[in-house]
Scaffold this active site. Structure first.
Site, PDB file in Angstrom:
ATOM      1  N   LYS A 270      -5.343  -2.728 -11.923  1.00  0.00           N
ATOM      2  CA  LYS A 270      -4.684  -1.602 -12.612  1.00  0.00           C
ATOM      3  C   LYS A 270      -3.916  -2.135 -13.809  1.00  0.00           C
ATOM      4  CE  LYS A 270      -3.482  -0.076  -7.937  1.00  0.00           C
ATOM      5  NZ  LYS A 270      -3.097  -1.335  -7.279  1.00  0.00           N
TER       6      LYS A 270
ATOM      7  N   TYR B 216       1.369  -6.647 -10.261  1.00  0.00           N
ATOM      8  CA  TYR B 216       1.737  -7.322  -9.006  1.00  0.00           C
ATOM      9  C   TYR B 216       2.005  -8.812  -9.198  1.00  0.00           C
ATOM     10  CZ  TYR B 216      -0.120  -3.053  -6.793  1.00  0.00           C
ATOM     11  OH  TYR B 216      -0.380  -1.762  -6.428  1.00  0.00           O
TER      12      TYR B 216
ATOM     13  N   ILE C 231      -5.683   1.812   1.727  1.00  0.00           N
ATOM     14  CA  ILE C 231      -5.606   0.395   1.333  1.00  0.00           C
ATOM     15  C   ILE C 231      -4.341  -0.238   1.948  1.00  0.00           C
ATOM     16  CG2 ILE C 231      -7.038   0.429  -0.740  1.00  0.00           C
ATOM     17  CD1 ILE C 231      -4.423   0.828  -2.388  1.00  0.00           C
TER      18      ILE C 231
ATOM     19  N   ASP D 231      -7.316  -4.519  -3.332  1.00  0.00           N
ATOM     20  CA  ASP D 231      -6.577  -3.758  -4.343  1.00  0.00           C
ATOM     21  C   ASP D 231      -5.468  -4.616  -4.951  1.00  0.00           C
ATOM     22  OD1 ASP D 231      -5.824  -0.885  -5.427  1.00  0.00           O
ATOM     23  OD2 ASP D 231      -3.951  -1.853  -4.830  1.00  0.00           O
TER      24      ASP D 231
ATOM     25  N   LEU E 276       0.431   3.341   5.533  1.00  0.00           N
ATOM     26  CA  LEU E 276       1.170   3.150   6.790  1.00  0.00           C
ATOM     27  C   LEU E 276       2.646   3.513   6.626  1.00  0.00           C
ATOM     28  CD1 LEU E 276      -0.406  -0.296   7.812  1.00  0.00           C
ATOM     29  CD2 LEU E 276      -1.072   1.994   8.586  1.00  0.00           C
TER      30      LEU E 276
ATOM     31  N   ARG F  61      -2.543  -8.251  12.321  1.00  0.00           N
ATOM     32  CA  ARG F  61      -2.506  -6.884  11.792  1.00  0.00           C
ATOM     33  C   ARG F  61      -3.614  -6.641  10.757  1.00  0.00           C
ATOM     34  NH1 ARG F  61       2.956  -7.939  12.791  1.00  0.00           N
ATOM     35  NH2 ARG F  61       3.452  -8.658  10.690  1.00  0.00           N
TER      36      ARG F  61
ATOM     37  N   ASN G  17      -6.052  -3.502  11.430  1.00  0.00           N
ATOM     38  CA  ASN G  17      -6.156  -2.379  10.497  1.00  0.00           C
ATOM     39  C   ASN G  17      -7.595  -2.032  10.114  1.00  0.00           C
ATOM     40  OD1 ASN G  17      -3.393  -2.263  10.552  1.00  0.00           O
ATOM     41  ND2 ASN G  17      -3.078  -3.239   8.564  1.00  0.00           N
TER      42      ASN G  17
ATOM     43  N   HIS H   2      -2.373   2.692 -14.110  1.00  0.00           N
ATOM     44  CA  HIS H   2      -1.496   2.561 -12.942  1.00  0.00           C
ATOM     45  C   HIS H   2      -0.590   3.790 -12.751  1.00  0.00           C
ATOM     46  CE1 HIS H   2       0.448  -0.846 -10.393  1.00  0.00           C
ATOM     47  NE2 HIS H   2       0.585   0.308  -9.778  1.00  0.00           N
TER      48      HIS H   2
ATOM     49  N   LYS I 208      -1.656  -2.753   3.378  1.00  0.00           N
ATOM     50  CA  LYS I 208      -1.335  -4.168   3.105  1.00  0.00           C
ATOM     51  C   LYS I 208      -0.856  -4.820   4.395  1.00  0.00           C
ATOM     52  CE  LYS I 208       1.915  -7.491   2.553  1.00  0.00           C
ATOM     53  NZ  LYS I 208       3.083  -7.782   3.441  1.00  0.00           N
ATOM     54  N   SER I 209      -1.377  -5.988   4.688  1.00  0.00           N
ATOM     55  CA  SER I 209      -0.774  -6.846   5.700  1.00  0.00           C
ATOM     56  C   SER I 209      -1.010  -8.289   5.306  1.00  0.00           C
ATOM     57  CB  SER I 209      -1.344  -6.593   7.105  1.00  0.00           C
ATOM     58  OG  SER I 209      -0.686  -7.449   8.020  1.00  0.00           O
TER      59      SER I 209
HETATM   60  N1  LIG Z   1      -0.917   2.645  -7.204  1.00  0.00           N
HETATM   61  C1  LIG Z   1       0.346   2.458  -6.938  1.00  0.00           C
HETATM   62  O1  LIG Z   1       1.250   2.869  -7.682  1.00  0.00           O
HETATM   63  C2  LIG Z   1       0.723   1.730  -5.683  1.00  0.00           C
HETATM   64  C3  LIG Z   1       2.048   1.758  -5.216  1.00  0.00           C
HETATM   65  C4  LIG Z   1       2.344   1.069  -4.032  1.00  0.00           C
HETATM   66  C5  LIG Z   1       1.332   0.378  -3.348  1.00  0.00           C
HETATM   67  N2  LIG Z   1       0.057   0.338  -3.846  1.00  0.00           N
HETATM   68  C6  LIG Z   1      -1.034  -0.404  -3.148  1.00  0.00           C
HETATM   69  O2  LIG Z   1      -1.118   0.090  -1.820  1.00  0.00           O
HETATM   70  C7  LIG Z   1      -1.042  -1.007  -0.919  1.00  0.00           C
HETATM   71  C8  LIG Z   1      -0.477  -0.568   0.401  1.00  0.00           C
HETATM   72  O3  LIG Z   1       0.778   0.035   0.258  1.00  0.00           O
HETATM   73  P1  LIG Z   1       2.148  -0.652   0.747  1.00  0.00           P
HETATM   74  O4  LIG Z   1       1.985  -2.119   0.826  1.00  0.00           O
HETATM   75  O5  LIG Z   1       3.209  -0.084  -0.118  1.00  0.00           O
HETATM   76  O6  LIG Z   1       2.399  -0.027   2.183  1.00  0.00           O
HETATM   77  P2  LIG Z   1       1.602   0.041   3.589  1.00  0.00           P
HETATM   78  O7  LIG Z   1       0.267  -0.575   3.478  1.00  0.00           O
HETATM   79  O8  LIG Z   1       1.737   1.452   4.040  1.00  0.00           O
HETATM   80  O9  LIG Z   1       2.541  -0.806   4.529  1.00  0.00           O
HETATM   81  C9  LIG Z   1       2.645  -2.195   4.441  1.00  0.00           C
HETATM   82  C10 LIG Z   1       3.709  -2.623   5.464  1.00  0.00           C
HETATM   83  O10 LIG Z   1       3.264  -2.305   6.785  1.00  0.00           O
HETATM   84  C11 LIG Z   1       3.194  -3.497   7.572  1.00  0.00           C
HETATM   85  N3  LIG Z   1       1.992  -3.394   8.415  1.00  0.00           N
HETATM   86  C12 LIG Z   1       0.702  -3.611   8.027  1.00  0.00           C
HETATM   87  N4  LIG Z   1      -0.132  -3.384   9.050  1.00  0.00           N
HETATM   88  C13 LIG Z   1       0.627  -3.016  10.107  1.00  0.00           C
HETATM   89  C14 LIG Z   1       0.339  -2.658  11.445  1.00  0.00           C
HETATM   90  N5  LIG Z   1      -0.924  -2.635  11.904  1.00  0.00           N
HETATM   91  N6  LIG Z   1       1.367  -2.339  12.268  1.00  0.00           N
HETATM   92  C15 LIG Z   1       2.637  -2.359  11.813  1.00  0.00           C
HETATM   93  N7  LIG Z   1       2.988  -2.692  10.550  1.00  0.00           N
HETATM   94  C16 LIG Z   1       1.981  -3.012   9.692  1.00  0.00           C
HETATM   95  C17 LIG Z   1       3.125  -4.650   6.593  1.00  0.00           C
HETATM   96  O11 LIG Z   1       3.725  -5.805   7.128  1.00  0.00           O
HETATM   97  P3  LIG Z   1       2.891  -7.194   7.393  1.00  0.00           P
HETATM   98  O12 LIG Z   1       2.370  -7.652   6.055  1.00  0.00           O
HETATM   99  O13 LIG Z   1       3.928  -8.105   7.959  1.00  0.00           O
HETATM  100  O14 LIG Z   1       1.795  -6.855   8.363  1.00  0.00           O
HETATM  101  C18 LIG Z   1       3.964  -4.108   5.428  1.00  0.00           C
HETATM  102  O15 LIG Z   1       5.339  -4.297   5.674  1.00  0.00           O
HETATM  103  C19 LIG Z   1      -0.187  -2.023  -1.677  1.00  0.00           C
HETATM  104  O16 LIG Z   1      -0.268  -3.305  -1.107  1.00  0.00           O
HETATM  105  C20 LIG Z   1      -0.783  -1.908  -3.056  1.00  0.00           C
HETATM  106  O17 LIG Z   1      -2.000  -2.646  -3.124  1.00  0.00           O
HETATM  107  C21 LIG Z   1      -0.266   1.029  -4.994  1.00  0.00           C
END
Ligand SMILES: NC(=O)c1ccc[n+]([C@@H]2O[C@H](COP(=O)([O-])OP(=O)(O)OC[C@H]3O[C@@H](n4cnc5c(N)ncnc54)[C@H](OP(=O)(O)O)[C@@H]3O)[C@@H](O)[C@H]2O)c1
Length: 275
Positions: A75, A50, A229, A45, A190, A237, A241, A108, A231-232
């Site tokens: 997006k 980005y 989706i 994604d 997450l 991790r 995941n 988006h 992110k790590s």
């Molecule tokens: N459509 C939209 O408007 C929108 C908005 C926001 C995000 N997104 C998409 O959604 C994706 C995911 O959302 P997000 O990045 O905001 O949040 P997320 O995936 O909920 O959380 C990412 C955070 O969690 C940590 N993490 C990952 N796996 C882990 C695990 N197994 N245990 C503990 N911590 C863990 C990551 O750190 P590490 O990297 O150090 O593991 C990072 O700090 C984004 O990357 C993006 O592609 C879309």
């Protein structure tokens, strides 16, 4: 490892877990892509906003995987709304990614104050017919936005990507999507590094299954038919995941996780969503 897919309303399928790439940048994205693809991810994604699509595309080429084995989502944000601007937006994405097509292109944010998402969607319908994008969808759309879109256009979005986790379950939005054949994709599944993963209910269920809290949250998504989706950028991790397809949650587990809902609204960003 075989990752299940979810059927979309246009006849295509989306792998049921993907790798989030925000806030990776061009310089760190290539190594993360290689690690993720080696770990088994086939769904990535990204977004024009980005600023990492050059790095994402580079990493995919570095991995050596065939393009057709991957499902790539991008997006287009506000600068590409209205007046056929999405045509140039998609071309910019494809140039940055170094690809002939993306599998899924999303609006988006609806930015309702601008009132341009219907005309933008009509451009998306033409882009889908051009073959440069296989499926088209939206992100951060509420049921009222989708009602309005459906009233004026012919193609129902294949997906709606929204913020969703056990603390922000948005059951009414998911029910709307399900009723209209729209796949719900969970962003920040997450909790974006919040204390969600420290919740004692999660700890109890994780201990019972011999899994981590993150794996329990992601499996809850799978059981509900959602597409998370996470992110790590960390190799361990990234692998953790996606290692969620060898166990199942009980109905009681699912109910306990869904009961963590706080009723919180999704993040409202006045810069980008036009409110
Ligand atoms: N459509 C939209 O408007 C929108 C908005 C926001 C995000 N997104 C998409 O959604 C994706 C995911 O959302 P997000 O990045 O905001 O949040 P997320 O995936 O909920 O959380 C990412 C955070 O969690 C940590 N993490 C990952 N796996 C882990 C695990 N197994 N245990 C503990 N911590 C863990 C990551 O750190 P590490 O990297 O150090 O593991 C990072 O700090 C984004 O990357 C993006 O592609 C879309």
């Amino acid at each position: 490892m075989t990752i299940p897919s979810v059927q979309m309303n246009d006849g295509r399928k989306i792998p049921q877990i993907g790798l989030g790439t925000w806030p990776l940048k061009d310089h760190d994205a290539p190594a993360v892509m290689v690690t993720a693809i080696e770990a088994g991810y086939r769904h990535i994604d990204t977004a024009f906003r980005y600023g990492n699509q050059i790095g994402v595309g580079q990493g995919i080429r570095d991995s050596g995987i065939a393009r057709e084995e991957l499902f790539i989502t991008s997006k287009l944000d506000g600068e590409f709304q209205g007046d056929d601007k999405a045509v140039a937006g998609l071309d910019a994405c494809l140039r940055q990614l170094g690809m002939e097509y993306v599998d899924l292109l999303l609006i988006h944010w609806p930015m309702p104050a601008r009132d341009q998402y219907v005309s933008t969607w009509q451009t998306f319908e033409r882009l889908q017919a051009s073959g440069k994008v296989r499926s088209i969808g939206v992100s951060n759309f509420k049921p009222a936005h989708l009602d309005h879109l459906r009233a004026y256009t012919t193609v129902v979005p294949a997906t709606n990507q929204i913020q969703l986790s056990p603390r922000i379950t948005r059951a009414d939005h998911v029910a709307y999507d399900n009723a209209h054949g729209i796949v719900t994709v969970s962003w920040s599944p997450l909790g974006q590094g919040s204390d969600l993963l420290k919740d004692p209910v999660l700890a109890r269920i994780a201990a019972h299954h011999g899994k981590t809290p993150a794996q329990i949250v992601l499996r809850w998504n799978i059981e509900l038919g959602l597409v998370p989706i996470p992110k790590s950028a960390n190799k361990q991790r990234i692998a953790e995941n996606i290692d969620i397809f060898d166990f199942a949650l009980s109905a009681a587990d699912i109910a306990a996780l869904s009961a963590l809902d706080t009723g919180a609204e999704e993040r409202v960003d006045s810069d980008v969503n036009g409110h």
